[in-house]
Scaffold this active site. Structure first.
Site, PDB file in Angstrom:
ATOM      1  N   HIS A  50       0.832  -1.210   0.000  1.00 44.23           N
ATOM      2  CA  HIS A  50       0.000   0.000   0.000  1.00 44.23           C
ATOM      3  C   HIS A  50       0.862   1.253   0.000  1.00 44.23           C
ATOM      4  O   HIS A  50       2.065   1.206   0.258  1.00 44.23           O
ATOM      5  CB  HIS A  50      -0.971   0.002   1.188  1.00 44.23           C
ATOM      6  CG  HIS A  50      -0.283   0.024   2.519  1.00 44.23           C
ATOM      7  ND1 HIS A  50       0.215  -1.108   3.118  1.00 44.23           N
ATOM      8  CD2 HIS A  50       0.000   1.051   3.357  1.00 44.23           C
ATOM      9  CE1 HIS A  50       0.775  -0.787   4.272  1.00 44.23           C
ATOM     10  NE2 HIS A  50       0.670   0.523   4.434  1.00 44.23           N
ATOM     11  N   ASP A  62       0.779   5.058   1.714  1.00 39.76           N
ATOM     12  CA  ASP A  62       0.107   5.769   2.811  1.00 39.76           C
ATOM     13  C   ASP A  62      -0.677   6.992   2.348  1.00 39.76           C
ATOM     14  O   ASP A  62      -1.770   7.259   2.835  1.00 39.76           O
ATOM     15  CB  ASP A  62       1.136   6.185   3.871  1.00 39.76           C
ATOM     16  CG  ASP A  62       1.682   4.985   4.627  1.00 39.76           C
ATOM     17  OD1 ASP A  62       1.115   3.884   4.494  1.00 39.76           O
ATOM     18  OD2 ASP A  62       2.680   5.144   5.356  1.00 39.76           O
ATOM     19  N   HIS A 109       4.971   0.086  -0.022  1.00 44.33           N
ATOM     20  CA  HIS A 109       5.567  -0.831   0.949  1.00 44.33           C
ATOM     21  C   HIS A 109       4.569  -1.865   1.450  1.00 44.33           C
ATOM     22  O   HIS A 109       3.371  -1.765   1.213  1.00 44.33           O
ATOM     23  CB  HIS A 109       6.149  -0.051   2.138  1.00 44.33           C
ATOM     24  CG  HIS A 109       5.123   0.750   2.883  1.00 44.33           C
ATOM     25  ND1 HIS A 109       4.749   2.020   2.506  1.00 44.33           N
ATOM     26  CD2 HIS A 109       4.374   0.452   3.976  1.00 44.33           C
ATOM     27  CE1 HIS A 109       3.815   2.470   3.338  1.00 44.33           C
ATOM     28  NE2 HIS A 109       3.563   1.541   4.240  1.00 44.33           N
ATOM     29  N   ARG A 124       5.294  -9.073  17.216  1.00 40.40           N
ATOM     30  CA  ARG A 124       5.968  -7.873  16.719  1.00 40.40           C
ATOM     31  C   ARG A 124       5.204  -6.644  17.205  1.00 40.40           C
ATOM     32  O   ARG A 124       4.012  -6.498  16.936  1.00 40.40           O
ATOM     33  CB  ARG A 124       5.984  -7.917  15.190  1.00 40.40           C
ATOM     34  CG  ARG A 124       6.571  -6.708  14.459  1.00 40.40           C
ATOM     35  CD  ARG A 124       6.192  -6.854  12.991  1.00 40.40           C
ATOM     36  NE  ARG A 124       6.866  -5.971  12.074  1.00 40.40           N
ATOM     37  CZ  ARG A 124       6.423  -4.751  11.725  1.00 40.40           C
ATOM     38  NH1 ARG A 124       5.325  -4.267  12.283  1.00 40.40           N
ATOM     39  NH2 ARG A 124       7.074  -4.035  10.830  1.00 40.40           N
TER      40      ARG A 124
END
Length: 251
Positions: free
Chosen positions: A163, A165, A221, A231
């Site tokens: 995607h 941003d 990214h 994470r």
């Protein structure tokens, strides 16, 4: 996937790494703010802005907040600004849902640390792109994420899709991620991948590492799926448009 180049290894401590790349045209379809809207685009990684100790303290804020809820799927979020918290397949407003009990979860010191870290990241981004940090405004959504290998239950859990941003959130001009856990020690998979023509550039998370970049299509990214472990990260994003600015969260 093509060729993969590691931009930042988890085992190295980077003072400062910055790559300038040509800006996309995404910014042209939004109002420009001179001295802030990107004319120089790129991406940077630094381990010299936030200490590991500070990252651990911030992770504890995330752990305490997310212990109140959590997604049924693999990706949970906590937004201290809006109060959004993953709960099952939905979101609740933390502040409304838990009311005064929030005082037992978070302290004024937690929010002061959050604010201090946000300011230092903002100054670092401004320095890298040659703009005045006062011309940047925090924007939404700015949130903690906790990702594990539980199977996705809703589209919100599918964090791994490529995607942009600026396309997803029109207000974003500069995006940053502060990692709160270590690749290969706390989790496997989950690397951050910049998808460039002909090659991928990956950032391996490390507690206290800040990755930042201009938010347009020049920085398409994705995040790899997490295979094991947990994470933790916090996404902190900035806009040049004061109309889209938000304040720091308050207890």
């Amino acid at each position: 996937d093509g060729v993969t180049e590691v931009l930042a290894h988890h085992s190295e401590s980077l003072q400062d790494k910055f790559m300038e790349i040509p800006c996309s045209e995404d910014y042209d379809s939004h109002k420009r703010f001179e001295g802030c809207t990107p004319r120089k685009c790129g991406r940077g990684v630094t381990d010299a802005v936030i200490t590991r100790g500070e990252a651990e303290r911030i992770r504890r804020i995330a752990e305490r907040g997310l212990s109140l809820g959590g997604s049924d799927g693999g990706a949970s979020i906590l937004d201290l600004h809006s109060g959004a918290l993953s709960l099952g397949k939905h979101f609740v407003n933390l502040y409304r849902y838990f009311g005064d009990k929030i005082q037992d979860i978070f302290t004024e010191e937690d929010f002061a640390l959050y604010r201090d870290v946000r300011q230092r990241i903002q100054q670092r981004i401004a320095q890298a792109f040659g703009i005045n940090s006062a011309s940047m405004y925090l924007t939404k959504p700015t949130f903690f994420s906790r990702i594990n290998n539980t199977e996705a239950k809703t589209t919100h859990d599918e964090y791994w899709h490529p995607h942009v941003d600026k396309v997803t959130y029109g207000s974003f001009d500069y995006t940053s991620l502060l990692y709160l856990s270590d690749y290969t020690e706390d989790f496997g998979g989950g690397r951050f991948v910049f998808m460039d023509a002909g090659s991928n550039k990956t950032v391996e998370p490390r507690a206290g590492r800040v990755s930042f970049f201009t938010s347009g299509s020049e920085n398409l990214h994705r995040v790899e799926k997490v295979h094991w472990g947990t994470r933790y990260a916090i996404t902190i994003s900035f806009t040049c448009n004061p109309d889209h600015g938000i304040g720091d969260p308050v207890l």
